[in-house]
Design a protein around this motif. Structure first.
Motif, PDB file in Angstrom:
ATOM      1  N   ALA A  72       0.828  -1.210   0.000  1.00 40.26           N
ATOM      2  CA  ALA A  72       0.000   0.000   0.000  1.00 40.26           C
ATOM      3  C   ALA A  72       0.862   1.260   0.000  1.00 40.26           C
ATOM      4  N   TRP A  73       1.959   1.234   0.770  1.00 40.24           N
ATOM      5  CA  TRP A  73       2.790   2.428   0.910  1.00 40.24           C
ATOM      6  C   TRP A  73       3.469   2.810  -0.406  1.00 40.24           C
ATOM      7  N   PHE A  74       4.127   1.860  -1.015  1.00 40.44           N
ATOM      8  CA  PHE A  74       4.828   2.186  -2.256  1.00 40.44           C
ATOM      9  C   PHE A  74       3.863   2.339  -3.433  1.00 40.44           C
ATOM     10  N   GLY A  75       2.700   1.716  -3.336  1.00 42.21           N
ATOM     11  CA  GLY A  75       1.660   1.989  -4.325  1.00 42.21           C
ATOM     12  C   GLY A  75       1.188   3.426  -4.243  1.00 42.21           C
ATOM     13  N   LEU A  76       1.062   3.957  -3.016  1.00 40.37           N
ATOM     14  CA  LEU A  76       0.690   5.368  -2.824  1.00 40.37           C
ATOM     15  C   LEU A  76       1.716   6.288  -3.491  1.00 40.37           C
ATOM     16  N   LEU A  77       2.991   6.011  -3.282  1.00 43.13           N
ATOM     17  CA  LEU A  77       4.032   6.863  -3.864  1.00 43.13           C
ATOM     18  C   LEU A  77       4.001   6.798  -5.390  1.00 43.13           C
ATOM     19  N   ALA A  80       1.137   8.924  -6.702  1.00 44.63           N
ATOM     20  CA  ALA A  80       1.488  10.348  -6.677  1.00 44.63           C
ATOM     21  C   ALA A  80       2.382  10.703  -7.855  1.00 44.63           C
ATOM     22  N   ALA A  81       3.358   9.838  -8.146  1.00 43.54           N
ATOM     23  CA  ALA A  81       4.243  10.074  -9.290  1.00 43.54           C
ATOM     24  C   ALA A  81       3.456  10.075 -10.593  1.00 43.54           C
ATOM     25  N   ASP A  82       2.539   9.129 -10.733  1.00 39.26           N
ATOM     26  CA  ASP A  82       1.722   9.063 -11.943  1.00 39.26           C
ATOM     27  C   ASP A  82       0.847  10.313 -12.081  1.00 39.26           C
ATOM     28  N   GLY A  83       0.326  10.794 -10.957  1.00 44.10           N
ATOM     29  CA  GLY A  83      -0.508  12.001 -11.011  1.00 44.10           C
ATOM     30  C   GLY A  83       0.261  13.205 -11.493  1.00 44.10           C
ATOM     31  N   LEU A 122      10.338   9.315  -7.521  1.00 47.54           N
ATOM     32  CA  LEU A 122       9.299   8.977  -6.542  1.00 47.54           C
ATOM     33  C   LEU A 122       8.683   7.617  -6.863  1.00 47.54           C
ATOM     34  N   ALA A 123       8.503   7.342  -8.150  1.00 53.30           N
ATOM     35  CA  ALA A 123       7.890   6.074  -8.550  1.00 53.30           C
ATOM     36  C   ALA A 123       8.771   4.875  -8.237  1.00 53.30           C
ATOM     37  N   LEU A 203       0.928  13.828  -3.450  1.00 50.59           N
ATOM     38  CA  LEU A 203       1.035  12.825  -2.395  1.00 50.59           C
ATOM     39  C   LEU A 203      -0.252  12.747  -1.583  1.00 50.59           C
ATOM     40  N   TYR A 204      -0.811  13.897  -1.237  1.00 48.20           N
ATOM     41  CA  TYR A 204      -2.067  13.874  -0.482  1.00 48.20           C
ATOM     42  C   TYR A 204      -3.222  13.382  -1.343  1.00 48.20           C
TER      43      TYR A 204
END
Length: 467
Positions: A72-77, A80-83, A122-123, A203-204
């Motif tokens: 979950a944690w690295f998926g979140l990061l 954010a990079a994809d966004g 970040l990705a 990130l948020y």
């Protein structure tokens, strides 16, 4: 997401501070202007009370960041990079990039490339963090590892990162700290308050727990005092920071040693390293230590520099930064001119016929410069914030001493015994030679040591059978 506002027909960005996920503007924001005095951006401010709250909440969320499972944690990061990449691709950030270019002096395309590289870093944080952990896994950042003799634990609950504004890629420092599950209190630099805010927003939006990151523009003395640890760029550390609390970063003075029989493409590759990040990175080749003929080396490098002229900042080929503050440009030019008056040779002046000081489209530049100097020159081994390389002859017996204080030493050509001698020199951080002499920065390499070695420490923890 922050949105531009309109003032007197001109789009002006609102660039908030962030008290956690909450954007903070103010009634009297600081205003950033372009070279013609037109407003570009308004910076939100966070006072002392807000900074106290940021620091308190950061300490509270530390345990929560460590409780999120790795997938979950690295998926979140990655989200954010994809966004951020999607916003770049869509043109949604064009106004931000124009503001960044105008405030920092970076060419438009280079600013966009730097922001894209920050997203790519970040990705891949899972790979970057695994390379730094004691057992090669990212699980150690949550569990403390599995060695029966010690546990690898955070050396603090929060970290203040003073973020320089030289180039967007340097945001990798605080992104690593966050990826290591350390709440980050971020203090932005004047030349680039934009990239940290864009990354924080993404990130948020991707689900970062509240107060995982907070952002203050400019100096943040309250956060310096309240953060458990501090990452500070350069060597001018504030006097109120005790040595054990702070780790300095991003001061390179990188050099290349030119030995015998250099490869035919060496000068092109060295020039590329000198121009990386528009000459504003700690990995740029600031000096050549030449074991043979320094004039021949200087002319070969100057010929490559000449292929990268000063161009308008909106030209897609531009790689030379402008100086938004003309007085800064003139002060740097004066340092170089004084060296020339003292006997140094501006090799690029003869190669290009272009003066050192260049004014173009209302912007102040310094022409990319190769300077042939004595090794005792104050500019030999000095970083300047544009493509600049000082070249000097140094006897082989003194080459290692001439490289002391370097982040990277690139050994080009044959230099028997020097690679191992340089690796033994305490004042040299990295040594690259052979086909990899221009490796430069790679986020999985130790870079001024591993950041995780500062953020974490091994503790003897031997619980009893009932613990």
């Amino acid at each position: 997401m922050t949105t531009p506002t309109t003032a007197l027909g001109t789009e002006v960005l609102d660039v908030p501070a962030h008290d956690g996920a909450r954007p903070v503007m103010s009634h009297r924001p600081d205003v950033l202007h372009d070279g013609e005095g037109k407003p570009l951006a308004r910076l939100g401010s966070a006072g002392r009370l807000a900074q106290f709250r940021m620091a308190e909440e950061a300490g509270r969320v530390a345990r929560r960041l460590r409780s999120v499972d790795d997938t979950a944690w690295f998926g979140l990061l990655r989200r954010a990079a994809d966004g951020l990449t999607a916003r770049l691709d869509s043109g949604d950030l064009d106004l931000w990039l124009r503001a960044l270019s105008s405030v920092s002096g970076l060419p438009h395309r280079r600013a966009a490339r730097g922001l894209r590289t920050a997203a790519l870093d970040l990705a891949r944080m899972e790979e970057i963090l695994a390379a730094q952990s004691p057992d090669g896994t990212v699980a150690a950042y949550r569990t403390g590892g599995h060695d029966p003799r010690w546990s690898w634990r955070p050396a603090g609950r929060s970290v203040l990162v003073r973020q320089p504004g030289n180039f967007p890629t340097i945001n990798v420092e605080w992104l690593q700290a966050l990826a290591a599950r350390r709440p980050v209190l971020l203090s932005t630099g004047a030349a680039d308050p934009f990239t940290p805010v864009l990354l924080t927003e993404e990130l948020y939006a991707a689900g970062l727990p509240e107060h995982g990151v907070s952002v203050v523009h400019g100096d943040a003395p309250a956060l310096r005092r309240l953060a458990d640890q501090v990452l500070w760029p350069g060597e001018d550390v504030p006097a109120d920071l005790p040595p054990g609390k702070v780790k300095t970063y991003h001061f390179g003075r990188s050099r290349a040693v030119i030995g015998d029989r250099s490869p035919g493409n060496a000068w092109q590759r060295l020039a590329r390293e000198a121009f990386a990040g528009c000459g504003r990175l700690c990995t740029n080749i600031s000096s050549l230590v030449v074991l043979g003929d320094p004039k021949e080396a200087a002319e070969a490098l100057a010929n490559e520099f000449a292929l990268r002229p000063v161009l308008p900042l909106d030209d897609p080929r531009a790689s030379v930064p402008a100086f938004p503050d003309r007085a800064v440009r003139d002060a740097l030019a004066l340092r170089i001119e004084r060296e020339v008056a003292a006997g140094a040779v501006d090799v690029t002046a003869a190669t290009t016929g272009v003066p050192l000081r260049v004014d173009l489209d209302g912007h102040a530049f310094l022409r990319p410069t190769v300077l042939l100097v004595d090794p005792g020159s104050p500019l030999f081994g000095t970083e300047l914030p544009f493509p600049f390389t000082a070249v000097a002859h140094v006897p082989r017996s003194k080459a290692v001493a001439a490289c002391a204080g370097s982040l990277i030493v690139s050994v080009v050509g044959e230099a028997d015994g020097l690679v191992h001698a340089l690796a033994e020199e305490p004042g040299v951080d990295k040594v690259f030679a052979g086909d990899r002499f221009d490796r430069g920065y790679h986020p999985c390499d130790p870079h001024e040591g591993h950041l995780a070695d500062f953020l974490f420490k091994k503790k003897a923890v031997l619980p009893g059978t009932s613990a």
